[in-house]
Design a protein around this motif. Structure first.
Motif, PDB file in Angstrom:
ATOM      1  N   SER A 282       0.926  -1.210  -0.020  1.00  0.00           N
ATOM      2  CA  SER A 282      -0.160   0.012   0.112  1.00  0.00           C
ATOM      3  C   SER A 282       0.860   1.060  -0.059  1.00  0.00           C
ATOM      4  CB  SER A 282      -0.808   0.027   1.209  1.00  0.00           C
ATOM      5  OG  SER A 282      -1.777  -1.089   1.258  1.00  0.00           O
ATOM      6  N   SER A 283       2.197   1.186  -0.303  1.00  0.00           N
ATOM      7  CA  SER A 283       2.914   2.326  -0.414  1.00  0.00           C
ATOM      8  C   SER A 283       3.262   3.064  -1.822  1.00  0.00           C
ATOM      9  CB  SER A 283       4.247   1.976  -0.080  1.00  0.00           C
ATOM     10  OG  SER A 283       4.643   1.466   1.242  1.00  0.00           O
ATOM     11  N   PRO A 284       3.119   4.167  -2.220  1.00  0.00           N
ATOM     12  CA  PRO A 284       3.344   4.894  -3.317  1.00  0.00           C
ATOM     13  C   PRO A 284       4.637   4.423  -3.888  1.00  0.00           C
ATOM     14  CG  PRO A 284       3.441   6.736  -1.547  1.00  0.00           C
ATOM     15  CD  PRO A 284       3.284   5.261  -0.888  1.00  0.00           C
ATOM     16  N   VAL A 285       4.624   4.363  -5.266  1.00  0.00           N
ATOM     17  CA  VAL A 285       5.677   4.004  -5.848  1.00  0.00           C
ATOM     18  C   VAL A 285       5.905   4.988  -7.071  1.00  0.00           C
ATOM     19  CG1 VAL A 285       5.952   1.529  -5.505  1.00  0.00           C
ATOM     20  CG2 VAL A 285       4.905   2.180  -7.462  1.00  0.00           C
ATOM     21  N   GLU A 286       7.299   5.194  -7.556  1.00  0.00           N
ATOM     22  CA  GLU A 286       7.428   5.975  -8.557  1.00  0.00           C
ATOM     23  C   GLU A 286       7.934   5.091  -9.921  1.00  0.00           C
ATOM     24  OE1 GLU A 286       7.705   9.617  -8.655  1.00  0.00           O
ATOM     25  OE2 GLU A 286       6.875   9.344  -6.842  1.00  0.00           O
ATOM     26  N   TYR A 287       7.858   5.978 -11.185  1.00  0.00           N
ATOM     27  CA  TYR A 287       8.332   5.107 -12.275  1.00  0.00           C
ATOM     28  C   TYR A 287       9.603   4.811 -12.225  1.00  0.00           C
ATOM     29  CZ  TYR A 287       9.752   4.717 -17.055  1.00  0.00           C
ATOM     30  OH  TYR A 287      10.564   4.224 -18.247  1.00  0.00           O
ATOM     31  N   ASP A 288      10.006   3.529 -12.507  1.00  0.00           N
ATOM     32  CA  ASP A 288      11.343   2.807 -12.610  1.00  0.00           C
ATOM     33  C   ASP A 288      11.918   2.637 -11.095  1.00  0.00           C
ATOM     34  OD1 ASP A 288      12.970   2.035 -14.573  1.00  0.00           O
ATOM     35  OD2 ASP A 288      14.469   3.414 -14.333  1.00  0.00           O
ATOM     36  N   GLN A 289      11.103   2.588  -9.955  1.00  0.00           N
ATOM     37  CA  GLN A 289      11.333   2.348  -8.692  1.00  0.00           C
ATOM     38  C   GLN A 289      11.700   0.776  -8.614  1.00  0.00           C
ATOM     39  OE1 GLN A 289       9.086   4.087  -5.481  1.00  0.00           O
ATOM     40  NE2 GLN A 289       9.830   2.607  -4.111  1.00  0.00           N
ATOM     41  N   VAL A 290      12.698   0.218  -7.945  1.00  0.00           N
ATOM     42  CA  VAL A 290      12.658  -1.090  -7.862  1.00  0.00           C
ATOM     43  C   VAL A 290      11.828  -1.691  -6.940  1.00  0.00           C
ATOM     44  CG1 VAL A 290      14.446  -3.095  -7.136  1.00  0.00           C
ATOM     45  CG2 VAL A 290      15.341  -1.244  -8.286  1.00  0.00           C
ATOM     46  N   LEU A 291      10.953  -2.814  -7.284  1.00  0.00           N
ATOM     47  CA  LEU A 291       9.910  -3.448  -6.360  1.00  0.00           C
ATOM     48  C   LEU A 291      10.383  -4.509  -5.859  1.00  0.00           C
ATOM     49  CD1 LEU A 291       7.121  -2.848  -9.052  1.00  0.00           C
ATOM     50  CD2 LEU A 291       7.450  -1.556  -7.206  1.00  0.00           C
ATOM     51  N   PHE A 292      10.949  -5.521  -6.790  1.00  0.00           N
ATOM     52  CA  PHE A 292      11.486  -6.676  -6.334  1.00  0.00           C
ATOM     53  C   PHE A 292      13.052  -7.165  -6.669  1.00  0.00           C
ATOM     54  CE2 PHE A 292       7.017  -7.179  -6.781  1.00  0.00           C
ATOM     55  CZ  PHE A 292       6.683  -7.734  -5.391  1.00  0.00           C
ATOM     56  N   VAL A 293      14.018  -7.785  -5.991  1.00  0.00           N
ATOM     57  CA  VAL A 293      15.240  -8.268  -6.658  1.00  0.00           C
ATOM     58  C   VAL A 293      14.801  -9.632  -6.680  1.00  0.00           C
ATOM     59  CG1 VAL A 293      17.647  -8.330  -5.889  1.00  0.00           C
ATOM     60  CG2 VAL A 293      16.248  -6.285  -5.209  1.00  0.00           C
ATOM     61  N   VAL A 294      15.496 -10.016  -7.774  1.00  0.00           N
ATOM     62  CA  VAL A 294      15.320 -11.616  -8.172  1.00  0.00           C
ATOM     63  C   VAL A 294      16.584 -12.132  -8.646  1.00  0.00           C
ATOM     64  CG1 VAL A 294      14.244 -13.054  -9.938  1.00  0.00           C
ATOM     65  CG2 VAL A 294      12.993 -11.111  -9.163  1.00  0.00           C
ATOM     66  N   GLU A 295      16.981 -13.260  -8.055  1.00  0.00           N
ATOM     67  CA  GLU A 295      18.203 -14.001  -8.377  1.00  0.00           C
ATOM     68  C   GLU A 295      17.722 -15.108  -9.326  1.00  0.00           C
ATOM     69  OE1 GLU A 295      20.618 -17.545  -6.529  1.00  0.00           O
ATOM     70  OE2 GLU A 295      20.845 -15.613  -5.411  1.00  0.00           O
ATOM     71  N   PRO A 296      18.213 -14.536 -10.913  1.00  0.00           N
ATOM     72  CA  PRO A 296      17.586 -15.337 -11.907  1.00  0.00           C
ATOM     73  C   PRO A 296      18.147 -16.918 -11.846  1.00  0.00           C
ATOM     74  CG  PRO A 296      19.438 -14.052 -12.545  1.00  0.00           C
ATOM     75  CD  PRO A 296      19.093 -13.808 -11.184  1.00  0.00           C
ATOM     76  N   ASP A 297      17.337 -18.062 -12.579  1.00  0.00           N
ATOM     77  CA  ASP A 297      17.722 -19.340 -12.540  1.00  0.00           C
ATOM     78  C   ASP A 297      18.866 -19.603 -13.301  1.00  0.00           C
ATOM     79  OD1 ASP A 297      15.557 -20.151 -10.786  1.00  0.00           O
ATOM     80  OD2 ASP A 297      14.146 -20.183 -12.578  1.00  0.00           O
TER      81      ASP A 297
END
Length: 164
Positions: free
Chosen positions: A149-164
């Motif tokens: 429920s937080s405001p986010v900006e354009y291009d803000q990082v939402l999640f960090v993913v370690e690729p397979d």
């Protein structure tokens, strides 16, 4: 008016501390308003557009609505603290971040969950539209960067993913 011009205008408004701006040309009407009690931060401005650009005669302002109707998750590589390669899932728009479709359901993804390309990872509400944000990469969620429920900006990082 191009989407980038609207984005620049919103950034300008947030830096100046104005609460409301109306722009009207023969091609479009634009009304941007933010709540007066919100504080403006220089590093992460918080604004709430309430009305999208609306064409007066022809759909000239359609690019202003396009990012809302065509959400996508962007990715960029960044090294994690552990030295492993990670990919960021970033916000494609300004809005309110939600981890689940409603308060009674569990989050779409949590730390440690495996995600596949095209899987919904969150919802961003922008101008009363709920946009599902999909992962552009398969991997494991390493970190959730935004509170529900937080405001986010354009291009803000939402999640960090370690690729397979």
């Amino acid at each position: 008016m191009q989407t980038s011009e609207i984005r620049d205008l919103i950034d300008f408004i947030s830096k100046t501390g104005l609460n409301e701006v109306n722009i009207e040309t023969k091609e479009l009407k634009l009304h941007v308003k933010r709540e007066p009690d919100q504080k403006v931060f220089k590093s992460t401005p918080v604004i709430a557009p309430t009305v999208a650009a609306a064409p007066a005669t022809a759909p000239v302002s359609q690019p202003a609505v396009a990012p809302v109707s065509a959400p996508r998750a962007e990715k960029a590589e960044a090294p994690a603290a552990s030295g492993k390669n990670t990919i960021d899932i970033k916000s494609p728009m300004i809005g309110t971040f939600y981890r689940s479709s409603n308060p009674e359901t569990p989050p779409f993804v949590s730390v440690g969950d495996k995600v596949s390309k095209g899987q919904t990872v969150c919802i961003i509400e922008a101008m009363k539209l709920f946009n599902e944000i999909e992962s552009e990469v398969s991997g494991t969620i390493v970190k959730v960067m935004v509170e529900n429920s937080s405001p986010v900006e354009y291009d803000q990082v939402l999640f960090v993913v370690e690729p397979d």
